[in-house]
Design an enzyme around this catalytic site. Structure first.
Site, PDB file in Angstrom:
ATOM      1  N   HIS A   1       0.360  -9.846  -6.405  1.00  0.00           N
ATOM      2  CA  HIS A   1      -0.066  -8.640  -5.693  1.00  0.00           C
ATOM      3  C   HIS A   1       1.114  -8.161  -4.862  1.00  0.00           C
ATOM      4  O   HIS A   1       1.764  -8.956  -4.187  1.00  0.00           O
ATOM      5  CB  HIS A   1      -1.260  -8.977  -4.792  1.00  0.00           C
ATOM      6  CG  HIS A   1      -1.974  -7.771  -4.268  1.00  0.00           C
ATOM      7  ND1 HIS A   1      -1.424  -6.942  -3.318  1.00  0.00           N
ATOM      8  CD2 HIS A   1      -3.185  -7.256  -4.555  1.00  0.00           C
ATOM      9  CE1 HIS A   1      -2.289  -5.962  -3.056  1.00  0.00           C
ATOM     10  NE2 HIS A   1      -3.363  -6.132  -3.787  1.00  0.00           N
TER      11      HIS A   1
ATOM     12  N   ARG B   1      -2.875   1.704   0.504  1.00  0.00           N
ATOM     13  CA  ARG B   1      -2.148   2.742  -0.234  1.00  0.00           C
ATOM     14  C   ARG B   1      -3.104   3.803  -0.755  1.00  0.00           C
ATOM     15  O   ARG B   1      -2.767   4.981  -0.815  1.00  0.00           O
ATOM     16  CB  ARG B   1      -1.344   2.091  -1.371  1.00  0.00           C
ATOM     17  CG  ARG B   1      -0.109   1.357  -0.860  1.00  0.00           C
ATOM     18  CD  ARG B   1       0.531   0.488  -1.934  1.00  0.00           C
ATOM     19  NE  ARG B   1      -0.201  -0.762  -2.110  1.00  0.00           N
ATOM     20  CZ  ARG B   1      -0.340  -1.414  -3.256  1.00  0.00           C
ATOM     21  NH1 ARG B   1       0.200  -0.913  -4.347  1.00  0.00           N
ATOM     22  NH2 ARG B   1      -1.019  -2.541  -3.321  1.00  0.00           N
TER      23      ARG B   1
END
Lengths: 263, 604
Positions: free
Chosen positions: B236, B256
């Site tokens: 990740h 994000r």
């Protein structure tokens, strides 16, 4: 269990200094505090220190933990006498001198070392009637709810079931009313169901008779220790108490009931 | 000989995260007696940590979405090595599974017209993730748990399975021990469902908890089942990097999705510098377009921060290696900057990302509403796992099923964020359903006491060696270092061959691990048992990664930096050979039916 290695991984320089931890060790028959000294560095939490102690000097030290990020609610303990999550208690939040005491939650029977038997909470939850939604609002089988209407329930559903509120509740901790009182966590659970916009079940009689809501005298200790900052007493227990009172003790309602057969 | 208790059920489910709970609920609803065995307390499994959301093409926010677009996104993200049947079923059934959770009491965030809200995520063309702030996994596991406890399922908490039991070819049960007392127990069953999650603890920096030691992968492998796609480990892109004790803890992609941007130490949004060709048509041309996408402008393309995880992780890795990283070896992830764009940004961030706010303020003294975070890649998820049939989730061993992270196929070479939570419930349900069917169609097999006794003897062997043996924690730590350094985010043949040698040495050490003390809640003993599983999956990851001589999805080979047309034609299967050694076999990719191929072409 590998958490101890996180504390030694690279990522920048940090000062490390020895620190003593006074950890309760024992089981249902009894136990006592043992002192362990380990190195403590920047940003470390109490759970890191416990893992270091496991790896360095006490591989059989029992401790429950999972996520190490305050999300699973497994590593509950009493640190310097206060119920807290070990993974979210930074060493620099504790007094700089003297030993750090770490002991298991005292409201539950000890299993071993820092691990307690929390099965009461699972049994109590099962005794609360489950979610029962109204018929769907739309032909495709879905419902409509406004965000403003679910905000209240979402606060309760943040609960990570760490049971620190149960630990600090004097009805359970000091008076051992586990059989008569479900405790703050389960009252929050009941509130989340009762205030769910879709739910049609009525749990008020159970709250009064089986779940002992009357035992709570609103000292708000549970709210103070909640790591998710759920306003347990004000937002869940008090409104539930009010509903119970309205249902069972309100003289006007009683009067209406005499004339209104059925419910 | 050691005494053990034997219990009988129609179906035994091992693991009680989203997939295990959903499987148990389904098997129980079909009239089977079900045992649910969980390594921790009920409700603490790794699902609880999932943050961003659950992908399902409900089209509540953008009506252009459909299962076909979701299918095409999943296949593109997986670089077409996915089991297309699973990708199809997943995309078709995920919306029903989300609605089912709502019917069981889940409270998702809402749209203005009162429906389930959906958010943007990497690799998803449209806003698709049903979510609850950044604690969607908690909502899912609690909903399944609170529903499941009223279904008559027998739950066994804090019990670890050490071996599957077989009668001929077929799996007929499992042997495990309880942590509280260290007593052994046999769960005899007509069908077994593995839902044990992943393998993150094979690496040093990981978002995974101690439980994630590849138990189901190793149990299935030892029982003769095929493993698939083990080279594909997802790093990740955004884990915490500071302070040291929290390194690896996940920072949700939701940051994000809500407008967070990645910058290097010079303040440059480096993600704009490297956009893969197959995503160029779907990526914003500039920062302004990226922001419009975040705000819901349907004509805008997504910002490059929302490219797939494999790509973002490599870009971050490159910035750090080039000396353009943040002070503690990561890069900056900035959500605070949206104050330039919206009023009340601080309140907005706390509302949309409450756990992230809490996590950073508590653990790092960072207020994410005011300053950027420092983040870097962390081992997060394994796309590979037990090879299963797409419809039934049955492994290559009769009576053994697998669902969730432990199963392979849906995600191919790289998983899209949000496709895991939906995977759990779509295939958890299917595994439970087909395990129940299998149980009804097949009678009970016979448990062979010799198998049980042999497995117990192996599990207890560390006590015989006592303090004189190797320290289990030390061996585990060395394995994590080996995998992190030699089979990590950037791989080469030489390093991985060294890793294989090292794994061989670590196996020899693991065979000499000793444990002192008692059997009650003894973490040293538990680690000695988990270690065997970690070594098996580490070997599988390494062997497959060596065999795949290309870079695709999560696998990046510095010595083979490009995709190869040849390698696009096979998946890698790992199985135990007759000589007891691990074999790597190339399995041709099954061709897509014309109608699914057409969907992919239409969505390019």
């Amino acid at each position: 269990m590998a958490g101890q290695h996180n504390s030694t991984s690279s990522g920048g320089s940090s000062e490390r200094a020895p620190r003593t931890f006074r950890v309760w060790r024992g089981d249902a028959r009894g136990g006592q505090f043992h002192d362990y000294t380990t190195q403590v560095g920047e940003g470390m939490v109490v759970l890191d220190a416990i893992h270091q102690i496991q790896a360095e000097s006490a591989p059989d030290l029992a401790c429950r933990w999972n996520c190490k990020a305050g999300k699973c609610g497994s590593c509950s303990a009493e640190i310097n006498g206060t119920p807290r999550l070990m993974c979210m208690t930074r060493m620099d939040q504790l007094p700089p001198d003297g030993p750090v005491t770490v002991e298991p939650m005292r409201a539950f029977p000890p299993v071993r070392d820092l691990v307690t038997d929390v099965s009461h909470n699972f049994r109590a939850k099962k005794s609360i009637k489950k979610f029962t939604p109204r018929k769907p609002d739309a032909p495709d089988g879905t419902w409509r709810m406004q965000q403003a209407d679910v905000d209240r329930v979402q606060e309760f559903r943040k609960c990570i079931e760490c049971f620190l509120c149960q630990d600090v509740c004097h009805v359970l901790r000091d008076h051992h009313k586990h059989d008569e009182f479900v405790g703050p966590r389960l009252l929050v659970y009941a509130a989340a169901l009762e205030m769910h916009p879709l739910d049609t079940e009525n749990r008020l009689a159970d709250l009064k008779n089986r779940h002992g809501i009357g035992y709570c005298n609103i000292t708000k200790c549970c709210t103070k220790v909640c790591p998710e900052h759920i306003t347990i007493t004000d937002n869940s227990i008090i409104p539930l108490k009010e509903r119970v009172v309205d249902e069972f003790y309100d003289p006007l309602t009683k009067l209406f009931r005499i004339f209104k057969p059925g419910k | 000989m050691e005494h053990y208790q034997t219990l009988e059920h129609d179906v035994v489910v091992i693991g009680a995260g989203g997939a295990g709970l959903r499987a148990a609920i389904e098997a129980s609803a079909m009239g089977c007696s079900v045992a649910l065995v969980c390594k921790s307390l009920l409700g603490k499994a790794h699902t609880v940590m999932a943050e961003g959301g659950m992908a399902a093409a409900m089209a509540n926010v953008d009506d252009r979405d459909s299962w076909k677009v979701h299918f095409a996104d999943t296949m593109r993200g997986g670089q077409y090595l996915n089991n297309w049947r699973m990708a199809q079923l997943h995309a078709q059934e995920a919306p029903a599974r989300v609605r089912e959770l709502e019917a069981w009491g889940a409270v998702f965030d809402r749209t203005r017209d009162g429906r389930i809200l959906q958010r943007n995520f990497g690799g998803h063309r449209y806003p698709r993730l049903a979510h609850v702030g950044d604690r969607t996994g908690l909502e899912m596991i609690r909903t399944l748990q609170d529903h499941g406890i009223h279904q008559g399922i027998d739950v066994f908490m804090e019990m670890t399975v050490v071996s599957l039991l077989k009668d001929g070819d077929r799996v007929v049960g499992a042997l495990g021990y309880d942590r509280e007392r260290g007593r052994f127990r046999v769960w005899k069953a007509k069908a077994v469902v593995l839902a044990t999650g992943g393998v993150g603890k094979a690496f040093r920096i990981t978002s995974n908890s101690w439980e994630y030691t590849g138990d189901g992968h190793a149990l299935a492998y030892e029982a003769g089942a095929d493993l698939l796609d083990m080279e594909f480990v997802q790093f990740h892109p955004t884990g915490m990097v500071w302070p040291p004790s929290v390194r690896g803890i996940l920072v949700t992609e939701g940051v994000r999705g809500e407008g967070g941007v990645l910058r290097n130490k010079d303040g440059r949004r480096f993600m704009f510098d490297d956009i893969p060709d197959n995503y160029r048509n779907q990526t914003a041309k500039d920062e302004e377009e990226g922001w419009r996408y975040v705000c819901g402008d349907k004509n805008a393309n997504r910002p490059p921060e929302l490219l797939t995880r494999d790509h973002v992780a490599r870009c971050i890795n490159r910035e750090v290696k080039a000396g353009r990283g943040s002070p503690h070896g990561g890069v900056f992830l900035d959500i605070a900057w949206i104050k330039e764009k919206i009023p009340n940004s601080e309140e907005h961030i706390r509302k949309k990302l409450p756990s992230m706010y809490h996590q950073f303020i508590t653990l790092a003294n960072i207020d994410i509403t005011k300053v950027p975070m420092e983040v870097g890649p962390t081992t997060h998820y394994i796309m590979g796992g037990v090879r299963v049939d797409g419809d039934t989730q049955m492994s290559t061993v009769p009576g053994l099923f697998a669902a969730g992270e432990v199963a392979a196929g849906l995600h191919g070479a790289n998983r899209l964020g949000g496709n895991s939570l939906s995977d759990l419930v779509v295939f958890g349900k299917r595994a439970g359903e087909h395990a129940a069917k299998f149980a009804k169609e097949h009678g009970a097999g016979a448990v062979n006491p010799a198998q049980v006794e042999d497995a117990i003897r192996r599990a207890l062997a560390p006590f015989d060696r006592g303090d004189a043996g190797e320290n289990a924690f030390a061996v585990q730590s060395d394995l994590q270092g080996t995998m992190q350094d030699l089979v990590g985010i950037v791989r080469t043949e030489n390093e991985m061959l060294r890793a294989l040698e090292e794994i061989g040495r670590l196996k020899a050490r693991a065979a000499k691990v000793g444990v002192s003390g008692h059997r009650e809640y003894n973490p040293g003993w538990h680690t000695s048992i988990d270690l065997h599983n970690l070594l098996t999956v580490s070997e599988a990851i390494t062997r497959a990664a060596i065999e795949r001589k290309e870079s695709r999805g999560a696998q990046f080979r510095e010595d083979y930096p490009d995709k190869s047309a040849e390698c696009a034609k096979f998946n890698l299967v790992l199985r135990k050979g007759a000589d007891g050694r691990m074999q790597v076999v190339r399995e041709p990719v099954r061709p897509l039916p014309a109608e699914l191929q057409q969907i992919i072409e239409e969505n390019k």
